[in-house]
Design a protein around this motif. Structure first.
Motif, PDB file in Angstrom:
ATOM      1  N   VAL A  79      -4.941 -11.463  -3.570  1.00 44.37           N
ATOM      2  CA  VAL A  79      -4.552 -11.513  -2.159  1.00 44.37           C
ATOM      3  C   VAL A  79      -4.339 -10.125  -1.559  1.00 44.37           C
ATOM      4  N   TRP A  80      -4.295  -9.104  -2.402  1.00 41.85           N
ATOM      5  CA  TRP A  80      -4.163  -7.731  -1.902  1.00 41.85           C
ATOM      6  C   TRP A  80      -4.655  -6.784  -2.976  1.00 41.85           C
ATOM      7  N   SER A  81      -5.350  -5.728  -2.562  1.00 37.47           N
ATOM      8  CA  SER A  81      -5.700  -4.644  -3.474  1.00 37.47           C
ATOM      9  C   SER A  81      -5.840  -3.363  -2.663  1.00 37.47           C
ATOM     10  N   ASP A  82      -5.641  -2.251  -3.333  1.00 42.43           N
ATOM     11  CA  ASP A  82      -5.756  -0.959  -2.672  1.00 42.43           C
ATOM     12  C   ASP A  82      -5.966   0.105  -3.737  1.00 42.43           C
ATOM     13  N   ALA A  83      -6.311   1.303  -3.286  1.00 43.99           N
ATOM     14  CA  ALA A  83      -6.540   2.433  -4.179  1.00 43.99           C
ATOM     15  C   ALA A  83      -6.013   3.698  -3.530  1.00 43.99           C
TER      16      ALA A  83
ATOM     17  N   THR B 133       7.287   2.892 -12.287  1.00 46.60           N
ATOM     18  CA  THR B 133       7.549   1.459 -12.204  1.00 46.60           C
ATOM     19  C   THR B 133       6.719   0.785 -11.119  1.00 46.60           C
ATOM     20  N   GLY B 134       5.625   1.398 -10.728  1.00 47.28           N
ATOM     21  CA  GLY B 134       4.832   0.890  -9.615  1.00 47.28           C
ATOM     22  C   GLY B 134       4.394  -0.547  -9.774  1.00 47.28           C
ATOM     23  N   ALA B 135       3.911  -0.926 -10.952  1.00 48.48           N
ATOM     24  CA  ALA B 135       3.412  -2.292 -11.138  1.00 48.48           C
ATOM     25  C   ALA B 135       4.527  -3.312 -10.941  1.00 48.48           C
TER      26      ALA B 135
ATOM     27  N   LEU C  33       5.596  -3.533  -7.256  1.00 46.33           N
ATOM     28  CA  LEU C  33       4.663  -4.267  -6.408  1.00 46.33           C
ATOM     29  C   LEU C  33       4.893  -5.774  -6.526  1.00 46.33           C
ATOM     30  N   LEU C  34       5.119  -6.242  -7.746  1.00 58.51           N
ATOM     31  CA  LEU C  34       5.341  -7.668  -7.950  1.00 58.51           C
ATOM     32  C   LEU C  34       6.670  -8.107  -7.331  1.00 58.51           C
ATOM     33  N   ASN C  35       7.692  -7.274  -7.489  1.00 64.42           N
ATOM     34  CA  ASN C  35       8.987  -7.594  -6.891  1.00 64.42           C
ATOM     35  C   ASN C  35       8.914  -7.572  -5.370  1.00 64.42           C
TER      36      ASN C  35
ATOM     37  N   SER D 218       0.832  -1.209   0.000  1.00 62.91           N
ATOM     38  CA  SER D 218       0.000   0.000   0.000  1.00 62.91           C
ATOM     39  C   SER D 218       0.867   1.260   0.000  1.00 62.91           C
ATOM     40  N   HIS D 219       1.975   1.220   0.727  1.00 68.48           N
ATOM     41  CA  HIS D 219       2.862   2.382   0.744  1.00 68.48           C
ATOM     42  C   HIS D 219       3.471   2.619  -0.628  1.00 68.48           C
ATOM     43  N   ARG D 220       3.853   1.531  -1.319  1.00 67.73           N
ATOM     44  CA  ARG D 220       4.438   1.697  -2.657  1.00 67.73           C
ATOM     45  C   ARG D 220       3.404   2.252  -3.636  1.00 67.73           C
ATOM     46  N   LEU D 221       2.151   1.819  -3.518  1.00 69.16           N
ATOM     47  CA  LEU D 221       1.106   2.341  -4.392  1.00 69.16           C
ATOM     48  C   LEU D 221       0.857   3.815  -4.113  1.00 69.16           C
ATOM     49  N   ALA D 222       0.832   4.198  -2.838  1.00 68.18           N
ATOM     50  CA  ALA D 222       0.624   5.600  -2.484  1.00 68.18           C
ATOM     51  C   ALA D 222       1.759   6.465  -3.008  1.00 68.18           C
TER      52      ALA D 222
END
Length: 451
Positions: free
Chosen positions: A39-43, A325-327, A330-332, A13-17
């Protein structure tokens, strides 16, 4: 049910923010999948990019852009598996009215047809679309000789969408809904936006102001980028790509779709990606990824899956540009924070029947080691090095999976006592000793032998 550690979820969530804040995205939604589930989602952010406005969630629609092409590609492979077409078919076989009838279905799927990238008319992504007849009348041209290089073509996927429509007897999106979306439970993936939906926005590069982007039905060009979806639905598509295909597609056909065919080569730069049958592919430090990106005015989208682990990420934002490079991060982050445990080793008594094949074999004077694999296959040497390859059982023996011997049969020859003394492989002979006189060596052996 897979559950992530609280610390992992917080880090995601922090990386997405951070992505939303640093790259000035009005809103961004994302999810990660593992073991066939989200297993995880956020906005982060708001739908109109303004404070105290509506916050999106995993059920909010965003436009997918070119990820739409992957659905067209899967539907075409379904048609192929039904015997309705062949990848080697020329497009003229199915659409006799086009001027480039010599290009093949496979070339269009892999962007190697040489067909022009865009239409000759107005910027189709921001203008009302035209029907198929109008696209044909504009006489799309070949920019390169078919099959000679990678050249991304939105026009090419408009053509493939029409092939689907002709063979299914209904619009391409209706065929995709019936054959793919409904069986996978992707009810919020539609050809036009259905609320709740994010508006397409452009963010000024030099100021914190917004401009709404137009949205139109692209009609003939719709197969190239028309679909809308949500994190929840796109996560199901990521698990599909990770191997959980249900009854929609066989695992064998999915594997076929994920074989890199065309390198996206840029002169004076190391190539970093390739295109397969409808999917983009990446090989990053030994990790193989598949998926697709999407871009339309007002929207950016990503779906990417580690094809070995099945872990995947989906990300959607309503901005014309600016995504970082967010996507990938997140995977890494998921892989680093909670790596998959290694499969425990255990003995396999079924390998005894093929045990006699293991050990050293020689191709001429070159030594190879043959070993049995946990999947029941054979490993000859090291795949990717020289003539090394992995083989799996077939009705008549073994079949190569990669490298020089991909698709080539391997046959075991035995002596009068039934002992394996020779491997025949693509006309080459492997023997237990260099040029073993007990085997049949093409060309024969000098009667005086080694000297």
């Amino acid at each position: 049910m897979t559950r992530l550690e609280a610390a992992t979820a917080l880090a995601l969530s922090h990386r997405l923010a951070t992505e939303q804040s640093e790259h000035r995205l009005p809103s961004v939604v994302a999810g990660v999948v593992r073991d066939d589930e989200l297993v995880w989602s956020d906005a982060c952010g708001t739908l109109d990019g303004r404070p105290d406005s509506t916050v999106p969630d995993a059920s909010t629609q965003y436009r997918l852009g070119s990820i739409s092409k992957t659905f067209v590609a899967v539907e075409l492979m379904r048609l192929r598996d039904e015997g309705r077409l062949d990848l080697g078919d020329t497009i003229g076989t199915h659409l006799p009215e086009v001027d480039f009838g010599q290009v093949t279905v496979a070339q269009l799927l892999t962007h190697t047809s040489g067909l022009q990238a865009e239409t000759d008319g107005p910027w189709w992504e921001r203008a009302p679309g035209e029907p198929w007849d109008a696209l044909v009348a504009s006489s799309p041209q070949l920019r390169f000789t078919p099959g000679t290089r990678f050249h991304y073509s939105n026009v090419g996927y408009a053509v493939l969408g029409e092939v689907v429509a002709r063979l299914r007897g209904e619009p391409w999106h209706a065929a995709v809904k019936a054959g793919i979306l409904d069986p996978l439970g992707m009810a919020r993936t539609t050809v036009r936006p259905e609320p709740p939906v994010a508006p397409g926005l452009a963010v000024h590069p030099f100021a914190d102001v917004l401009l709404p982007e137009p949205e139109h039905d692209a009609v003939a060009l719709a197969p190239a980028g028309q679909l809308w979806s949500t994190v929840t639905d796109l996560a199901r598509w990521a698990t599909f790509l990770g191997g959980h295909t249900g009854d929609v597609l066989s695992s064998k056909t999915l594997d076929e779709m994920l074989h890199p065919v065309a390198i996206n080569d840029v002169p004076d730069a190391a190539w970093s990606g390739a295109h397969a049958l409808g999917w983009q592919m990446w090989n990053v430090e030994g990790r193989r990824f598949a998926g697709h990106g999407g871009s339309m005015p007002g929207f950016l989208a990503v779906v990417r899956v580690d094809v070995t682990s099945g872990d995947g990420v989906v990300l959607l934002t309503n901005a014309t540009s600016g995504l970082g490079t967010g996507a990938t991060d997140l995977l890494n982050l998921l892989a680093e924070a909670e790596p998959h445990p290694p499969e425990p080793w255990s003995a396999d008594a079924t390998q005894v029947e093929a045990l006699e094949l293991t050990g050293e074999w020689f191709w001429g004077t070159q030594r190879f080691t043959l070993a049995l694999q946990p999947d029941g296959g054979l490993l000859l040497g090291t795949p990717g090095e020289g003539r090394g390859a992995h083989f799996v059982r077939s009705d008549d023996g073994w079949i190569g999976l990669e490298g020089y011997y991909a698709g080539e049969p391997l046959t075991v020859r035995r002596d009068a006592d039934g002992r394996p003394i020779q491997l025949d492989l693509a006309s080459f002979v492997f023997t237990r000793a260099p040029y073993d006189p007990a085997a049949e060596i093409p060309g024969g052996l000098d009667p005086e032998g080694w000297r």
